[in-house]
Scaffold this active site. Sequence first.
Site, PDB file in Angstrom:
ATOM      1  N   ASP A   1     -13.728  -0.794   7.391  1.00  0.00           N
ATOM      2  CA  ASP A   1     -12.648  -0.230   6.591  1.00  0.00           C
ATOM      3  C   ASP A   1     -11.780   0.717   7.414  1.00  0.00           C
ATOM      4  O   ASP A   1     -10.706   1.112   6.974  1.00  0.00           O
ATOM      5  CB  ASP A   1     -13.212   0.538   5.394  1.00  0.00           C
TER       6      ASP A   1
ATOM      7  N   ASP B   1      -3.762  -4.762  -4.914  1.00  0.00           N
ATOM      8  CA  ASP B   1      -3.173  -3.428  -5.171  1.00  0.00           C
ATOM      9  C   ASP B   1      -1.743  -3.445  -5.671  1.00  0.00           C
ATOM     10  O   ASP B   1      -1.228  -2.398  -6.072  1.00  0.00           O
ATOM     11  CB  ASP B   1      -3.207  -2.550  -3.911  1.00  0.00           C
TER      12      ASP B   1
ATOM     13  N   ASP C   1       0.814  -1.209   0.000  1.00  0.00           N
ATOM     14  CA  ASP C   1       0.000   0.000   0.000  1.00  0.00           C
ATOM     15  C   ASP C   1       0.851   1.263   0.000  1.00  0.00           C
ATOM     16  O   ASP C   1       0.436   2.308   0.495  1.00  0.00           O
ATOM     17  CB  ASP C   1      -0.955   0.005   1.192  1.00  0.00           C
TER      18      ASP C   1
END
Length: 465
Positions: A440, A295, A257
């Site tokens: 989240d 990602d 990330d």
Amino acid sequence: MRNPAARPRTVEYGFGDDAAAGADTAHRTTTRPATSHSTARRPAAARSAGARSSGAHGSRRPPLDGRLARTAFAVTAALTLLGGVGLGRGLAGPDGSDSAVDALAATVAGRVPPPAAVHTTGPTATVTAPPRPAASGLTAVQVPTAALTSAPPPAATQALPVAAPPAPAAAVAGNPFAGARFYIDPADQVAAAINALRGGNPSAIAALEKILRGAHADWFGYADPATTRRNVAGRASTIRGNGALPVFVAYAIPNRDCGSYSAGGAGGAQGYRDWIAAFAAGLAGGPAAVVLEPDAIAQIDCLSPADQQTRYGMLSNAVDVLNAAGATVYLDAGNAGWHSAATIAARLKSAGVDRARGFALNVSNFGTTASEVAFGDAVNAALGGGAHFVVDTSRNGLGPAPDNAWCNPPGRALGTPPTAATGDSDVDAFFWVKIPGESDGTCNGGPAAGQFWPDYAVGLGSRAG
């Protein structure tokens, strides 16, 4: 540029965070924003340079106040007792319609006496806007999962690291989801939440039962190779022992990330190779589907050109190592609103997609199934055809929020339950890669990232068709 309509993801499921598991944390900063654990695919203006948490935060949460402590104790006790009757007695066929599943929620509710002092007055966090889902009567807590490391592993499983194969392995042929049974864990946090509501709030129970009937993936973040191998092997053994297909997410790429809210992962390229070899060794002995590194491709722009090539090499090696272990690999490819199909196809090629089954889309996102399938077909065409993909439908039942909010957006719903009946020969499955109900982050009234949020889970289920 990240996709303004994009969504965060949950992190490793049930095995603690990277720091607790021995990650190299030198690349993390010391600040921790009070927002979600994922900035992936937010608008550029909304991104923060702060570090993000990696993991379920089980070892980091502050002391509980009296009411929350009682709730946590009751739910934990329920889960412990549920675990005592054995994992994995709930199974669903590829269309989620196994008759045993229909009785699972009732069975769970009958196994444990109603815990005392569980019915609270609602979530402890307050929010003024946007509106929150209707309260279920439960307080958000971090529910521990059944331990997979309590018994020492066989001696043969401790010889690490595992060497990578000397030559690239061929991709595993065939759709692993076709005809497979999906694992539904009756001892997970949703089952505990249902049990905590026994005797009241039948509409909330019915909403949670919708989640309980759907299978979801298990996420594995960075831990030392021995622990990783043991955890993966334990979970795979449990799932296969119940006649089901393990569906795992490998989530430990270095500089994960880009050092933001889900920062973590292995400490370097060799550390990642050792980790993925251990992960693959834990899978050996049976089939499995693996979503590889959410990602890592779509977010690669944050790396220098040299580091981008290193990452592609790590991903390509991971494809080969997982193939050699018999896994079916899907490289994560972002979502329909992030990059063009041509860009994603080029990146997938660099990561070894020609030796994988294909790619995964919409992980922890809210894109409609139709838009993701159309994008997947376009990516496949750009690849020259022959690839297959899966779409995460865990929270996309009503599509994105009107304002494209990415962190715990209100008003969302469960999507299509896990199934291999997709109507498109290139789409292997619609599957719940994200774990429905996990927060989240501390946004829109949610608890810390990775914690199960009963009220949000109830909202997802209550709005589902």
